[in-house]
Scaffold this motif. Structure first.
Motif, PDB file in Angstrom:
ATOM      1  N   SER A  16      64.625 113.128  66.734  1.00  0.00           N
ATOM      2  CA  SER A  16      65.134 112.070  67.601  1.00  0.00           C
ATOM      3  C   SER A  16      66.286 112.534  68.478  1.00  0.00           C
ATOM      4  O   SER A  16      66.627 111.884  69.464  1.00  0.00           O
ATOM      5  N   GLU A  17      66.909 113.662  68.109  1.00  0.00           N
ATOM      6  CA  GLU A  17      68.066 114.139  68.857  1.00  0.00           C
ATOM      7  C   GLU A  17      67.752 115.348  69.738  1.00  0.00           C
ATOM      8  O   GLU A  17      68.642 115.871  70.393  1.00  0.00           O
ATOM      9  N   ARG A  18      66.510 115.773  69.754  1.00  0.00           N
ATOM     10  CA  ARG A  18      66.143 116.940  70.551  1.00  0.00           C
ATOM     11  C   ARG A  18      65.987 116.550  72.016  1.00  0.00           C
ATOM     12  O   ARG A  18      65.164 115.714  72.364  1.00  0.00           O
ATOM     13  N   LYS A  19      66.773 117.185  72.854  1.00  0.00           N
ATOM     14  CA  LYS A  19      66.838 116.808  74.259  1.00  0.00           C
ATOM     15  C   LYS A  19      65.735 117.421  75.115  1.00  0.00           C
ATOM     16  O   LYS A  19      65.541 116.998  76.257  1.00  0.00           O
ATOM     17  N   LEU A  20      65.026 118.423  74.575  1.00  0.00           N
ATOM     18  CA  LEU A  20      64.021 119.118  75.371  1.00  0.00           C
ATOM     19  C   LEU A  20      62.663 119.137  74.686  1.00  0.00           C
ATOM     20  O   LEU A  20      61.872 120.059  74.887  1.00  0.00           O
ATOM     21  N   SER A  21      62.359 118.145  73.903  1.00  0.00           N
ATOM     22  CA  SER A  21      61.121 118.146  73.123  1.00  0.00           C
ATOM     23  C   SER A  21      59.895 118.365  73.999  1.00  0.00           C
ATOM     24  O   SER A  21      59.648 117.617  74.956  1.00  0.00           O
ATOM     25  N   GLY A  22      59.146 119.423  73.681  1.00  0.00           N
ATOM     26  CA  GLY A  22      57.919 119.719  74.388  1.00  0.00           C
ATOM     27  C   GLY A  22      58.095 120.385  75.737  1.00  0.00           C
ATOM     28  O   GLY A  22      57.109 120.717  76.391  1.00  0.00           O
ATOM     29  N   LYS A  23      59.325 120.619  76.172  1.00  0.00           N
ATOM     30  CA  LYS A  23      59.568 121.257  77.458  1.00  0.00           C
ATOM     31  C   LYS A  23      59.295 122.755  77.360  1.00  0.00           C
ATOM     32  O   LYS A  23      59.494 123.385  76.318  1.00  0.00           O
ATOM     33  N   VAL A  24      58.863 123.333  78.469  1.00  0.00           N
ATOM     34  CA  VAL A  24      58.569 124.766  78.537  1.00  0.00           C
ATOM     35  C   VAL A  24      59.612 125.428  79.432  1.00  0.00           C
ATOM     36  O   VAL A  24      59.802 125.022  80.581  1.00  0.00           O
ATOM     37  N   ALA A  25      60.287 126.435  78.886  1.00  0.00           N
ATOM     38  CA  ALA A  25      61.406 127.058  79.600  1.00  0.00           C
ATOM     39  C   ALA A  25      61.243 128.563  79.683  1.00  0.00           C
ATOM     40  O   ALA A  25      60.760 129.204  78.749  1.00  0.00           O
ATOM     41  N   ILE A  26      61.669 129.128  80.803  1.00  0.00           N
ATOM     42  CA  ILE A  26      61.800 130.574  80.976  1.00  0.00           C
ATOM     43  C   ILE A  26      63.280 130.886  81.131  1.00  0.00           C
ATOM     44  O   ILE A  26      63.985 130.208  81.885  1.00  0.00           O
ATOM     45  N   GLN A 247      75.439 125.183  75.981  1.00  0.00           N
ATOM     46  CA  GLN A 247      75.457 123.724  75.927  1.00  0.00           C
ATOM     47  C   GLN A 247      75.494 123.112  77.327  1.00  0.00           C
ATOM     48  O   GLN A 247      74.902 122.054  77.569  1.00  0.00           O
ATOM     49  N   ALA A 248      76.181 123.784  78.248  1.00  0.00           N
ATOM     50  CA  ALA A 248      76.215 123.304  79.627  1.00  0.00           C
ATOM     51  C   ALA A 248      74.836 123.418  80.275  1.00  0.00           C
ATOM     52  O   ALA A 248      74.391 122.515  81.000  1.00  0.00           O
ATOM     53  N   VAL A 249      74.152 124.536  80.014  1.00  0.00           N
ATOM     54  CA  VAL A 249      72.803 124.711  80.548  1.00  0.00           C
ATOM     55  C   VAL A 249      71.861 123.669  79.935  1.00  0.00           C
ATOM     56  O   VAL A 249      71.002 123.109  80.630  1.00  0.00           O
ATOM     57  N   LEU A 250      72.018 123.397  78.653  1.00  0.00           N
ATOM     58  CA  LEU A 250      71.220 122.363  77.998  1.00  0.00           C
ATOM     59  C   LEU A 250      71.398 121.027  78.705  1.00  0.00           C
ATOM     60  O   LEU A 250      70.424 120.310  78.959  1.00  0.00           O
ATOM     61  N   PHE A 251      72.627 120.675  79.015  1.00  0.00           N
ATOM     62  CA  PHE A 251      72.880 119.417  79.717  1.00  0.00           C
ATOM     63  C   PHE A 251      72.143 119.380  81.047  1.00  0.00           C
ATOM     64  O   PHE A 251      71.431 118.411  81.356  1.00  0.00           O
ATOM     65  N   LEU A 252      72.266 120.434  81.845  1.00  0.00           N
ATOM     66  CA  LEU A 252      71.624 120.451  83.151  1.00  0.00           C
ATOM     67  C   LEU A 252      70.105 120.452  83.041  1.00  0.00           C
ATOM     68  O   LEU A 252      69.412 119.946  83.936  1.00  0.00           O
ATOM     69  N   ASP A 255      67.322 115.441  80.457  1.00  0.00           N
ATOM     70  CA  ASP A 255      67.296 114.197  81.217  1.00  0.00           C
ATOM     71  C   ASP A 255      68.678 113.567  81.329  1.00  0.00           C
ATOM     72  O   ASP A 255      68.873 112.672  82.152  1.00  0.00           O
ATOM     73  N   ASP A 256      69.623 114.031  80.511  1.00  0.00           N
ATOM     74  CA  ASP A 256      70.992 113.533  80.636  1.00  0.00           C
ATOM     75  C   ASP A 256      71.558 113.833  82.018  1.00  0.00           C
ATOM     76  O   ASP A 256      72.465 113.140  82.493  1.00  0.00           O
ATOM     77  N   ALA A 257      71.055 114.881  82.665  1.00  0.00           N
ATOM     78  CA  ALA A 257      71.505 115.267  84.009  1.00  0.00           C
ATOM     79  C   ALA A 257      70.457 114.902  85.049  1.00  0.00           C
ATOM     80  O   ALA A 257      70.332 115.563  86.085  1.00  0.00           O
ATOM     81  N   GLY A 258      69.719 113.840  84.804  1.00  0.00           N
ATOM     82  CA  GLY A 258      68.616 113.458  85.673  1.00  0.00           C
ATOM     83  C   GLY A 258      68.992 113.153  87.105  1.00  0.00           C
ATOM     84  O   GLY A 258      68.145 113.206  88.002  1.00  0.00           O
ATOM     85  N   PHE A 259      70.261 112.818  87.362  1.00  0.00           N
ATOM     86  CA  PHE A 259      70.709 112.508  88.718  1.00  0.00           C
ATOM     87  C   PHE A 259      71.673 113.569  89.237  1.00  0.00           C
ATOM     88  O   PHE A 259      72.466 113.340  90.150  1.00  0.00           O
ATOM     89  N   VAL A 260      71.587 114.775  88.638  1.00  0.00           N
ATOM     90  CA  VAL A 260      72.471 115.870  89.026  1.00  0.00           C
ATOM     91  C   VAL A 260      71.644 116.975  89.674  1.00  0.00           C
ATOM     92  O   VAL A 260      70.770 117.562  89.042  1.00  0.00           O
ATOM     93  N   THR A 261      71.926 117.259  90.934  1.00  0.00           N
ATOM     94  CA  THR A 261      71.279 118.371  91.623  1.00  0.00           C
ATOM     95  C   THR A 261      72.203 118.891  92.722  1.00  0.00           C
ATOM     96  O   THR A 261      73.068 118.164  93.214  1.00  0.00           O
TER      97      THR A 261
END
Length: 284
Positions: A16-26, A247-252, A255-261
């Protein structure tokens, strides 16, 4: 390959606390340092991670430990980066996160003695490598109609002069402009493009520089952290760590940074924002 996903322990964060569940990252330059710390944090938050690096042994071991994949990738070679993206698509059918982290310190010394071949060699990795990453990640995200996120490693040296060599500073400031212009184009597809700019984080690159310039080959990460905490941070005694950057990269990436670009997240303990040498004026 999905069967390997469950072979590693994911006990740090409950589902329930995983912020990137199922996401694919390089993660380029993901075999050690900031890249490796980020790979572990991504894994702990439910992501499938591809480590793209030239350090084959380290990268392979890390990828195996987090149920991910490793690919040999020299980011200065566009085909290597394109192949990393293709691996993500073949493995999971999508790419959600591209962390353009690979970089080198390059030549030091006076601008009057700077050899252009050395500068070009640095730019091939630090800048062209980021161009390759944004280009091929964006292609995959657009074609897959997948509004992912792209994160690029810059530096406090891009914000304040005198913190790194001319070549390194040039490359890191150029990355900021590239990320902003890319954010302008790719936002229409829902793709977010941001930067992180660490300062004084004792990665292998910074450790090597400190050992060389201080002539202290036995210098440890704790020593550098102490130096930065006392001289390079408004948070007296608190230096940065690779985990802080992760942790900063995780935030970006989340979805917590969904309005940050188009943003540059600076991790410097306030060093480039203010000078506390006159803090006596706040007393009384």
């Amino acid at each position: 390959m999905d069967s390997n996903w469950g072979t590693s322990d994911m006990t740090h964060n409950p589902p329930s606390e995983r912020k990137l569940s199922g996401k694919v990252a390089i993660i380029t330059g993901g075999a050690r340092g900031i890249g490796a710390a980020t790979a572990r944090v991504f894994f702990e938050n439910g992501a499938y991670v591809i480590i793209a690096d030239i350090l084959d042994d380290l990268g392979t071991k890390l990828a195996e430990s987090i149920g991910g994949l490793y690919t040999h990738c020299n980011v200065s070679i566009e085909g290597d980066v394109e192949r990393a993206v293709e691996i993500a698509l073949d493995w999971k059918g999508r790419l959600d996160i591209m962390f353009n982290n690979a970089g080198i310190s390059g030549p030091d010394g006076s601008i009057t003695n700077l050899k252009m071949e050395n500068l070009n060699a640095l730019l091939a990795i630090n800048l062209n490598g980021v161009v390759h990453g944004i280009k091929h990640a964006a292609r995959a995200m657009i074609e897959g109609q997948n509004p992912g996120t792209i994160i690029c490693s810059s530096s406090s040296a891009a914000i304040m002069g005198g913190l790194a060599s001319h070549a390194y500073t040039l490359s890191k400031e150029a990355i900021l402009g590239l990320a902003r212009s890319s954010a302008c184009e790719l936002g229409v597809y829902g793709i977010r493009v941001n930067c992180v700019s660490p300062h004084g984080v004792p990665s292998e690159m910074l450790m090597s520089a400190y050992r060389r310039f201080l002539v202290r080959p036995d210098l440890q990460t704790e020593d550098v952290g102490k130096i930065v905490g006392e001289r390079g941070s408004l948070l007296r005694g608190r230096g940065g760590t690779v985990e802080d950057v992760a942790q900063a990269v995780l935030f970006l990436a989340s979805d917590d940074a969904g309005f940050v670009t188009g943003h540059n997240l600076v991790l410097d303990g306030g060093y480039t924002s203010g000078n506390n040498q006159m803090s006596f004026i706040y007393k009384g």
